[in-house]
Each structure stands twice: as structure tokens, then as C-alpha cells.
Design an enzyme around this catalytic site. Structure first.
Site, PDB file in Angstrom:
ATOM      1  CB  VAL A  15      -0.962  -0.001   1.210  1.00  0.00           C
ATOM      2  CG1 VAL A  15      -1.841   1.249   1.198  1.00  0.00           C
ATOM      3  CG2 VAL A  15      -1.820  -1.254   1.214  1.00  0.00           C
ATOM      4  CB  ALA A  44       9.158   4.947   9.144  1.00  0.00           C
ATOM      5  CD  GLU A 130     -13.813   4.826   2.849  1.00  0.00           C
ATOM      6  OE1 GLU A 130     -14.493   5.817   3.144  1.00  0.00           O
ATOM      7  OE2 GLU A 130     -14.271   3.673   2.875  1.00  0.00           O
ATOM      8  N   GLY A 135     -10.876  -2.096   1.103  1.00  0.00           N
ATOM      9  CA  GLY A 135      -9.799  -1.578   0.242  1.00  0.00           C
ATOM     10  C   GLY A 135     -10.193  -0.290  -0.453  1.00  0.00           C
ATOM     11  CB  ILE A 137     -15.246  -0.470  -1.685  1.00  0.00           C
ATOM     12  CG1 ILE A 137     -14.866  -1.601  -2.628  1.00  0.00           C
ATOM     13  CG2 ILE A 137     -16.731  -0.164  -1.767  1.00  0.00           C
ATOM     14  CD1 ILE A 137     -15.515  -2.929  -2.275  1.00  0.00           C
ATOM     15  N   GLY A 188      -1.231 -15.510  -6.322  1.00  0.00           N
ATOM     16  CA  GLY A 188      -0.939 -14.402  -5.400  1.00  0.00           C
ATOM     17  C   GLY A 188      -2.183 -13.828  -4.743  1.00  0.00           C
ATOM     18  CG  ASP A 202      -9.215  -9.833   6.143  1.00  0.00           C
ATOM     19  OD1 ASP A 202      -8.372  -8.958   6.373  1.00  0.00           O
ATOM     20  OD2 ASP A 202     -10.094  -9.732   5.253  1.00  0.00           O
ATOM     21  CE  LYS A 206     -10.783  -6.507   5.150  1.00  0.00           C
ATOM     22  NZ  LYS A 206     -10.565  -7.384   3.985  1.00  0.00           N
ATOM     23  N   GLY A 303      -5.356  -4.901  -2.700  1.00  0.00           N
ATOM     24  CA  GLY A 303      -4.402  -4.549  -3.766  1.00  0.00           C
ATOM     25  C   GLY A 303      -3.808  -3.193  -3.452  1.00  0.00           C
TER      26      GLY A 303
HETATM   27  N1  LIG Z   1      -2.341  -4.977   0.787  1.00  0.00           N
HETATM   28  C1  LIG Z   1      -3.632  -4.747   0.691  1.00  0.00           C
HETATM   29  O1  LIG Z   1      -4.251  -5.077  -0.314  1.00  0.00           O
HETATM   30  C2  LIG Z   1      -4.374  -4.061   1.814  1.00  0.00           C
HETATM   31  C3  LIG Z   1      -5.751  -3.780   1.663  1.00  0.00           C
HETATM   32  C4  LIG Z   1      -6.430  -3.109   2.698  1.00  0.00           C
HETATM   33  C5  LIG Z   1      -5.744  -2.780   3.860  1.00  0.00           C
HETATM   34  N2  LIG Z   1      -4.413  -3.121   3.975  1.00  0.00           N
HETATM   35  C6  LIG Z   1      -3.732  -2.771   5.220  1.00  0.00           C
HETATM   36  O2  LIG Z   1      -2.670  -1.875   4.928  1.00  0.00           O
HETATM   37  C7  LIG Z   1      -1.599  -2.091   5.822  1.00  0.00           C
HETATM   38  C8  LIG Z   1      -0.329  -2.350   5.024  1.00  0.00           C
HETATM   39  O3  LIG Z   1      -0.492  -3.491   4.212  1.00  0.00           O
HETATM   40  P1  LIG Z   1       0.613  -3.902   3.130  1.00  0.00           P
HETATM   41  O4  LIG Z   1       0.021  -5.002   2.337  1.00  0.00           O
HETATM   42  O5  LIG Z   1       1.105  -2.693   2.442  1.00  0.00           O
HETATM   43  O6  LIG Z   1       1.768  -4.496   4.087  1.00  0.00           O
HETATM   44  P2  LIG Z   1       3.276  -4.856   3.672  1.00  0.00           P
HETATM   45  O7  LIG Z   1       3.397  -5.003   2.199  1.00  0.00           O
HETATM   46  O8  LIG Z   1       3.654  -5.993   4.550  1.00  0.00           O
HETATM   47  O9  LIG Z   1       4.121  -3.557   4.122  1.00  0.00           O
HETATM   48  C9  LIG Z   1       4.406  -3.230   5.447  1.00  0.00           C
HETATM   49  C10 LIG Z   1       5.429  -2.101   5.453  1.00  0.00           C
HETATM   50  O10 LIG Z   1       5.648  -1.704   6.812  1.00  0.00           O
HETATM   51  C11 LIG Z   1       7.047  -1.684   7.070  1.00  0.00           C
HETATM   52  N3  LIG Z   1       7.246  -2.037   8.477  1.00  0.00           N
HETATM   53  C12 LIG Z   1       6.849  -3.145   9.128  1.00  0.00           C
HETATM   54  N4  LIG Z   1       7.193  -3.069  10.428  1.00  0.00           N
HETATM   55  C13 LIG Z   1       7.798  -1.873  10.592  1.00  0.00           C
HETATM   56  C14 LIG Z   1       8.380  -1.211  11.697  1.00  0.00           C
HETATM   57  N5  LIG Z   1       8.390  -1.763  12.915  1.00  0.00           N
HETATM   58  N6  LIG Z   1       8.919   0.016  11.504  1.00  0.00           N
HETATM   59  C15 LIG Z   1       8.930   0.588  10.285  1.00  0.00           C
HETATM   60  N7  LIG Z   1       8.384   0.015   9.189  1.00  0.00           N
HETATM   61  C16 LIG Z   1       7.832  -1.209   9.352  1.00  0.00           C
HETATM   62  C17 LIG Z   1       7.652  -2.686   6.127  1.00  0.00           C
HETATM   63  O11 LIG Z   1       9.018  -2.354   5.914  1.00  0.00           O
HETATM   64  P3  LIG Z   1       9.946  -3.163   4.877  1.00  0.00           P
HETATM   65  O12 LIG Z   1       9.444  -2.788   3.500  1.00  0.00           O
HETATM   66  O13 LIG Z   1      11.321  -2.639   5.136  1.00  0.00           O
HETATM   67  O14 LIG Z   1       9.762  -4.609   5.200  1.00  0.00           O
HETATM   68  C18 LIG Z   1       6.779  -2.492   4.881  1.00  0.00           C
HETATM   69  O15 LIG Z   1       7.292  -1.439   4.115  1.00  0.00           O
HETATM   70  C19 LIG Z   1      -2.040  -3.241   6.736  1.00  0.00           C
HETATM   71  O16 LIG Z   1      -2.639  -2.718   7.894  1.00  0.00           O
HETATM   72  C20 LIG Z   1      -3.086  -3.958   5.904  1.00  0.00           C
HETATM   73  O17 LIG Z   1      -4.022  -4.658   6.688  1.00  0.00           O
HETATM   74  C21 LIG Z   1      -3.716  -3.725   2.984  1.00  0.00           C
END
Ligand SMILES: NC(=O)c1ccc[n+]([C@@H]2O[C@H](COP(=O)([O-])OP(=O)(O)OC[C@H]3O[C@@H](n4cnc5c(N)ncnc54)[C@H](OP(=O)(O)O)[C@@H]3O)[C@@H](O)[C@H]2O)c1
Length: 429
Positions: A15, A44, A130, A135, A137, A188, A202, A206, A303
Site C-alpha cells: 500500500v 519509515a 477508509e 480496500g 471501496i 498471489g 480478516d 472488518k 491490492g
Molecule cells: N495490501 C492490501 O491489499 C491491503 C488492503 C487493505 C488494507 N491493507 C492494510 O494496509 C496495511 C499495510 O499493508 P501492506 O500489504 O502494504 O503491508 P506490507 O506489504 O507488509 O508492508 C508493510 C510495510 O511496513 C514496514 N514495516 C513493518 N514493520 C515496521 C516497523 N516496525 N517500523 C517501520 N516500518 C515497518 C515494512 O518495511 P519493509 O518494507 O522494510 O519490510 C513495509 O514497508 C495493513 O494494515 C493492511 O491490513 C492492505
């Protein structure tokens, strides 16, 4: 007075990275909409050595998220790290420091939402979320703002794309759960450890957020009754189709005069219901309100880019409010409402049984239903050699009564097996 809004981005994964690209690609549009330029001032991450191929200089990255939150050059904090800690502490610190926060973190909000909303309220700054449900929506803003004048009775959602993809494969190709899951993992759509998705966790997180916002009630993930899709069989899907239904993992939040019920489980949905046409990894949320009637929101529930789109919408809002020196819409006070025990929730049910094909069986089974006050809406019989498969759909009944009926059916002499028991929606409201 702000002549620009500087973002501190916590996390730069799926994200976060999509957000950096969108802020770069849509810079002009964002400036027009927010009234000032929006720029990513600090990011960060955990691992500073990762090559992220993003349109941002390397000196914007840090591995010290607490320093980012406290940085006077950061005006708004976006949290897309995920998980409970350190996200919770970082968000609280940002809010207490007077910085608006945008988060996509359903896991955190489903447990600590109330505390965080109260902290934001106390500090007089925005906490926007939001992207945490559905996601890309729009759902939280419509519930909080557009529908603030209506009484929402029920919200029924397909809020997990992985399980919807798996169930779609099982429906279209007759695949088993295991094959459809393996297929989703290859493409994936499912994690190597799929428990959070297929176990319904999950969706339950929600559902708790939806219930909190729709009903202004304190609902946490632990209040949500939850069943996943691991026990749904190809047979259930085929029987559902024969009866004119499709099987979906639904998150249901409903409120009557004094109780709230929130439950997640595989459910038979009539083929004509708008949720039945939501296929593959798409999500949709169906809302029923007193005045507005029925509404449905449909789109990409996950996504990087769709989720970043929702985060960015919140960011523009937070930036505008900051520039205007005001706080946006609030969640209001979340009041303690009684959570209805699953035993007292009423649904229609589908029951799959296998019995000896001989006289008197049906009467004995009908007695078991009758003794527990469960009324049969329809019954279908299919011969299988000396045995028969009997599929029942009940009228609305209490969960506890249906469970007692199933137990009684298991003791009927000629009943070999009571297979799947699934809830049914949409026939009797
Ligand atoms: N992916 C989706 O489709 C989606 C949809 C809706 C909501 N979300 C929500 O959005 C959030 C992020 O999801 P994501 O899929 O983007 O996760 P992700 O790909 O696992 O990314 C997590 C990021 O956080 C960083 N991180 C983790 N621990 C950290 C710490 N202690 N200090 C600093 N940085 C840290 C990681 O760093 P590194 O890159 O260095 O590992 C990475 O950049 C979650 O809450 C998820 O539930 C995601």
C-alpha cells in the site's frame, strides 16, 4: 498557516509504495483538490537496504518510525505498517502531538478502535480509516457522513477477496476447497499461510469496524461470531446451485432495538441477490437503511493501488482540514450495546443429510424439527442406491434451536449423517 502538507509515511510495502507512486503521478490533481501541494516528506521502513524503485530520494527514508512521528517537518501521518504494535503507539503519539492520522489497519481498529477514536477526539485532530474495510471501496465515509441521518438496520458484506476468489473457483469449475486454495496461492490471491482469510478472521475484523461505524456501537473482533470456509465442500456448492443459490463468505452486522449481532460465515445467497453476482476477488457491501432502502458498494477490496486510492482520499480530506484549521467528521461516541449471542440470532438454514431410503424416515426427521420449533420451508430428495440424500431449507429459526435439531437428527435411527449446515439469506426478511 500551511502552504503545503507534508506526509510522514509509516510503512512502504504494497500500500505504501502504491501511495508514493500515486502522490507523485497525481501531484497536480492533489494540489487542486487539497488547495496546497502534498508531498511525502519522510518514509519509515524496517529494511533500509531494500531497493524500492520509487520516485523519492533515498534521504527521505528512515528506519526510526518514532522519530518520523515526532519530526516537526511532518504534518500528517499515514500508517500502513499493519499489525497492532508498534502501529498503535505510533498512531497515539501522532494524535497526541496534534497530527492527523490516516490508517488502513483493520487489525488494529478492530481491537483498539474506540480508544484511538477517543484519542483523536480529545486531541481535536482527524483519524481517518477508509481503506481499513473494503480496500478501494468507499464505505466508511458513506456510513459516517452520507448515511449519518438514517438508521442502518443491516450491513451484509463480501469483504474478503481471497475467500471470494476460492468460492468462485469452486462454483465455476467444481474444484475442491484445497485445489481452489492452491490455485489462489499460485496467483498471489492467497498468502502462504491463508488462515486469516480462509478462517474468516480478516472478515471478522472488518465486520467489527463496520458494526462500530454503522451502529455507533462498541464492537471488537472478539464480539464477532466467526466460521471460515475450510469445511465448504464441492457438494455444498453443487446443492446450492440446484436450489438456486451461490455460497459466499458473508460478514453480517445487524441491529434491532437494543442488540447488535455480528457474524461471519459461509452463507447461501439466492442467485438473484445482488451479492451473488460478486465474483472472483471483488468485494461488495450491501446496506439496508430505514429511509434509504437498499444500497450496494462494489469494487476492489484489496491490492496496493485500490487501497492507496482510498488512503489518498482520506489524505486530501485531512490536508484540507489542516489548511482550514478544522477537524473533519467524527465517528461520534461509540456506546456500549448488548451483543446478541449467536444462539439467539435468527436465520434460515440449509441442512444436508444422508439417510436410509425406507418408510417412516421422513416422519421421524420431521418430528425432530418440530420438537425444536424449526419449521421446514422446502425439502429435496435424491436417491443414492439404498440410501437417499435429503436437503432441507428451513424457515427462519434460532441458531440454538437448529443446533438442537441437528443433534436430534443424528440420533434418528435411519439418519447416517448430517453433513453441512449453512445459513441462508435473502428469502425471508
Ligand atoms: N495490501 C492490501 O491489499 C491491503 C488492503 C487493505 C488494507 N491493507 C492494510 O494496509 C496495511 C499495510 O499493508 P501492506 O500489504 O502494504 O503491508 P506490507 O506489504 O507488509 O508492508 C508493510 C510495510 O511496513 C514496514 N514495516 C513493518 N514493520 C515496521 C516497523 N516496525 N517500523 C517501520 N516500518 C515497518 C515494512 O518495511 P519493509 O518494507 O522494510 O519490510 C513495509 O514497508 C495493513 O494494515 C493492511 O491490513 C492492505
Amino acid at each position: 498557516m500551511h502552504d503545503q502538507v507534508r506526509i510522514g509515511l509509516l510503512g512502504c510495502g504494497n500500500v505504501g509504495a502504491a501511495l508514493v507512486r500515486l502522490v507523485h503521478d497525481h501531484a497536480d490533481l492533489l494540489e487542486l483538490r487539497a488547495g496546497v501541494p502534498i508531498e511525502i516528506a519522510r518514509v519509515a521502513v524496517r529494511d533500509l537496504t531494500k531497493d524500492r524503485a520509487l520516485p523519492l530520494p533515498a534521504n527521505r527514508f528512515t528506519d526510526d518510525p518514532a522519530a518520523l512521528v515526532g519530526d516537526p517537518d511532518v504534518d500528517v501521518v499515514v500508517e500502513v505498517i499493519g499489525g497492532v504494535e508498534p502501529a498503535r503507539t505510533l498512531i497515539v503519539d501522532a494524535l497526541m502531538g496534534g497530527k492527523p492520522v490516516v490508517t488502513a489497519n483493520k487489525e488494529l481498529l478492530a481491537v483498539h478502535g474506540r480508544e484511538l477514536f477517543e484519542t483523536a477526539e480529545g486531541a481535536g485532530v482527524d483519524l481517518l480509516f477508509e481503506a481499513s474495510v473494503g480496500g478501494g471501496i468507499p464505505l466508511m465515509r458513506p456510513l459516517r457522513e452520507s448515511l449519518a441521518g438514517d438508521r442502518i438496520r443491516r450491513v451484509t458484506g463480501i469483504v474478503n477477496g481471497t475467500t471470494n476468489y476460492i468460492l468462485t473457483r469452486m462454483t465455476d469449475g467444481g474444484e475442491t476447497f484445497a485445489d481452489a486454495l492452491a490455485d489462489a496461492q499460485t496467483l498471489g490471491f492467497a498468502e502462504a499461510d491463508p488462515t486469516a482469510d480462509v478462517g474468516g478472521y480478516d472478515a471478522a475484523a472488518k465486520a467489527a469496524i463496520i458494526a462500530s461505524i454503522a451502529f455507533g456501537a462498541r464492537v471488537v473482533a472478539g464480539d464477532v461470531y466467526r466460521e471460515g470456509i475450510t469445511d465448504v465442500t464441492a457438494d455444498d456448492i453443487a446443492s446450492a446451485r440446484d436450489l438456486g443459490y451461490v455460497v459466499k463468505l458473508l460478514a453480517v452486522a445487524e441491529e434491532d432495538d437494543d442488540t447488535v449481532a455480528v457474524h461471519v460465515h459461509p452463507t447461501m445467497v439466492p442467485a438473484r441477490h445482488p451479492l451473488a453476482s460478486v465474483r472472483d476477488s471483488f468485494n461488495a457491501v450491501f446496506i439496508e437503511g430505514d429511509a434509504v432502502g437498499e444500497l450496494m458498494f462494489y469494487g476492489r477490496g484489496a491490492g496496493g493501488a485500490p487501497t492507496a486510492s482510498a488512503v489518498l482520499g482520506d489524505l486530501v480530506d485531512a490536508a484540507k482540514n489542516l489548511v482550514d484549521g478544522r477537524k473533519g467528521a467524527t465517528v461520534g461516541t461509540l456506546v456500549a450495546k448488548q451483543i446478541r449471542a449467536i444462539d439467539d440470532v435468527q436465520s434460515q438454514f440449509y441442512l444436508h443429510t444422508e439417510v436410509a431410503d425406507r418408510p417412516g424416515v421422513l416422519a421421524a426427521m420431521a418430528l425432530a424439527f418440530g420438537e425444536h420449533g424449526v419449521s421446514i420451508r422446502s425439502m429435496q430428495q435424491q436417491g443414492i442406491g439404498d440410501d437417499a440424500r435429503l436437503i432441507f431449507v428451513t424457515h427462519k429459526a434460532r441458531e440454538a434451536d437448529v443446533r438442537a435439531t441437528v443433534e436430534a437428527l443424528r440420533h434418528v435411527d435411519a439418519v447416517h449423517r448430517v453433513g453441512s449446515v449453512l445459513r441462508v439469506i435473502g428469502d425471508e426478511e
